[in-house]
Design an enzyme around this catalytic site. Sequence first.
Site, PDB file in Angstrom:
ATOM      1  N   ARG A  36       0.824  -1.215   0.000  1.00  0.00           N
ATOM      2  CA  ARG A  36       0.000   0.000   0.000  1.00  0.00           C
ATOM      3  C   ARG A  36       0.859   1.267   0.000  1.00  0.00           C
ATOM      4  O   ARG A  36       0.434   2.299  -0.511  1.00  0.00           O
ATOM      5  CB  ARG A  36      -0.960  -0.016   1.189  1.00  0.00           C
ATOM      6  CG  ARG A  36      -2.108  -0.998   0.967  1.00  0.00           C
ATOM      7  CD  ARG A  36      -3.081  -1.028   2.110  1.00  0.00           C
ATOM      8  NE  ARG A  36      -4.296  -1.758   1.729  1.00  0.00           N
ATOM      9  CZ  ARG A  36      -5.279  -2.084   2.558  1.00  0.00           C
ATOM     10  NH1 ARG A  36      -5.193  -1.720   3.837  1.00  0.00           N
ATOM     11  NH2 ARG A  36      -6.341  -2.737   2.135  1.00  0.00           N
ATOM     12  N   LYS A 197     -19.801 -18.416   1.875  1.00  0.00           N
ATOM     13  CA  LYS A 197     -21.186 -18.166   2.243  1.00  0.00           C
ATOM     14  C   LYS A 197     -21.982 -17.387   1.198  1.00  0.00           C
ATOM     15  O   LYS A 197     -21.562 -16.329   0.752  1.00  0.00           O
ATOM     16  CB  LYS A 197     -21.244 -17.391   3.564  1.00  0.00           C
ATOM     17  CG  LYS A 197     -20.696 -18.160   4.759  1.00  0.00           C
ATOM     18  CD  LYS A 197     -20.843 -17.326   6.027  1.00  0.00           C
ATOM     19  CE  LYS A 197     -20.345 -18.088   7.246  1.00  0.00           C
ATOM     20  NZ  LYS A 197     -20.514 -17.292   8.486  1.00  0.00           N
ATOM     21  N   GLY A 354      -9.785  -9.944  -0.682  1.00  0.00           N
ATOM     22  CA  GLY A 354      -8.613 -10.485  -0.013  1.00  0.00           C
ATOM     23  C   GLY A 354      -8.239 -11.897  -0.416  1.00  0.00           C
ATOM     24  O   GLY A 354      -7.090 -12.179  -0.790  1.00  0.00           O
ATOM     25  N   GLY A 377     -13.347  -4.386   1.051  1.00  0.00           N
ATOM     26  CA  GLY A 377     -14.731  -3.969   1.253  1.00  0.00           C
ATOM     27  C   GLY A 377     -15.241  -3.044   0.171  1.00  0.00           C
ATOM     28  O   GLY A 377     -16.374  -3.172  -0.293  1.00  0.00           O
TER      29      GLY A 377
END
Length: 400
Positions: A36, A197, A354, A377
Site C-alpha cells: 500500500r 457463504k 482479499g 470492502g
Amino acid sequence: MTFSTLDDAHLAGKRALVRVDFNVPMHDGQVTDDTRLRAAIPTIEKLRAGGAKVILLAHFDRPKGRWVDAMSLAPIAPALAKVLGHRVAFAPDCVGKDAAAAVDAMQAGDVLLLENVRFYPGEEANDPAFAQALAENGDLYVNDAFSAAHRAHASTEGLAHLLPAYAGEQMRLELSALDAALGRPQRPVMGIVGGSKVSTKLDLLRNLVTKLDKLAIGGGMANTFLYAQGHDVGASYCEKDMADTARDIIRLAGQNNCKLFLPLDIVVAEKIAPGAPARVRHLGALDDDERILDAGPETVERLCRAMANSKTLIWNGPLGVFEVPPFDKGTVTAAKYAADLVKAGKLVAVAGGGDTVAALHAAGVADEFTFVSTAGGAFLEWMEGKELPGVAALSKQNKR
C-alpha cells in the site's frame, strides 16, 4: 463517471491534502508488507514534480476515536521514506497547532505524514467541524484511497466538499479498471464468484446476474446452490437455510439472460489437510463423510472455455479451499488460463477481494491480470452496485 484528476490541477506551491491507505501489516513496529505504501508513490511523485507540498492523511487499525499509542502512524514515515527515496516528515497530530506547525515548515516537494485521523471521533462520524479542521492545512484535496472509499468519513468524503477535489493516480487506475469491467465493458462479460457463504454475498449475486452475461459460482457457496437443486452434499459446508434464496437467484439469472455455471464435478475428501487423499466425484455421488473442497476438472475445463468465449472477466473469490493443496488446483488452473488470455490480448480480467488476491498470488499470476484490486470492502460494495461515498464525492465535485 467523471471526476477531476491531478492533470487538471495547478500544483505549484499548493498544500495538497492526500488521503492514502496506509493501514498496513505491522510486526514489532515494522511494516511487513509495503504494497500500500508503494501504491501511493505515483501520486506523491506527481504532486512533488508539480511543486506541491504533500500532506498525507491516513488511518491505522481501529482506535475508535481514542488516542492509542500502539496505533500511531509514526513507524510508517521511515518505511515510506525508504520506498519513496525521499525524506518523509511526521507530525504528532493531524489537526491543531502541531499539525499546522509541521505544514508551515514545509517547502515545495516536501512530504509530511500526519498522525492517525481515527484518533478523533470526528473522523468516522464525518463531523463537519473535524473535516474543516483538516481542511485548514490544505489548498486542495486528493483522494488516493479507493480501499476506504466505501466509508463516508471526514477524510474520505467530507473534505471533498471543502476543497477542490481530485482523484489520485491509484484511485484513477482503480476507477478506470472497474469501469472497464462493469461500467462500460466489452461483451460478453463473465463473472466468477467464490467464497464460503451465500449469505455474505447476496447483494453481490443479485446485482451481478442483472449485469453479466455469464456467472460461475464456486467455493463453499456453490454447495448451497447444489443442495438447492436437490444434490447431496455429504458433510460439506452448506447453508441449507439459504436454499430458497439460491433458487431465487437462479430464477433471477434466467430472467436476465445470465447463464449460470455451477459445478459439474467436484473434488472431495474426508478432511481438510495438506496432501489429504482427494477424489473426483460426479454430483450426488459422494459419501456421507466426504466434503466438497474444490471444483472438479470437468467444471474447470468448462469455465476455461467460457472465459475463452468472453471479452471481460471479473473475479471475486476462489473456487475451492485454495490455501490447502491439493484443493487449490481448480483455482490455480482457472487463474492461469485467464492470465494467458489476458497476455494474448483476448480478455480484460479484473479481480479483487482479499482471498482472491491471495489466490492469484499463490497461482503466480497476480501481476498478469489486467487489474487486481487490493480494496476488499470497497471492491465488494462496488460489485454489489452500491454507491461509494468517497468516489461519489469526487464525481460530484465542481472544479474551483
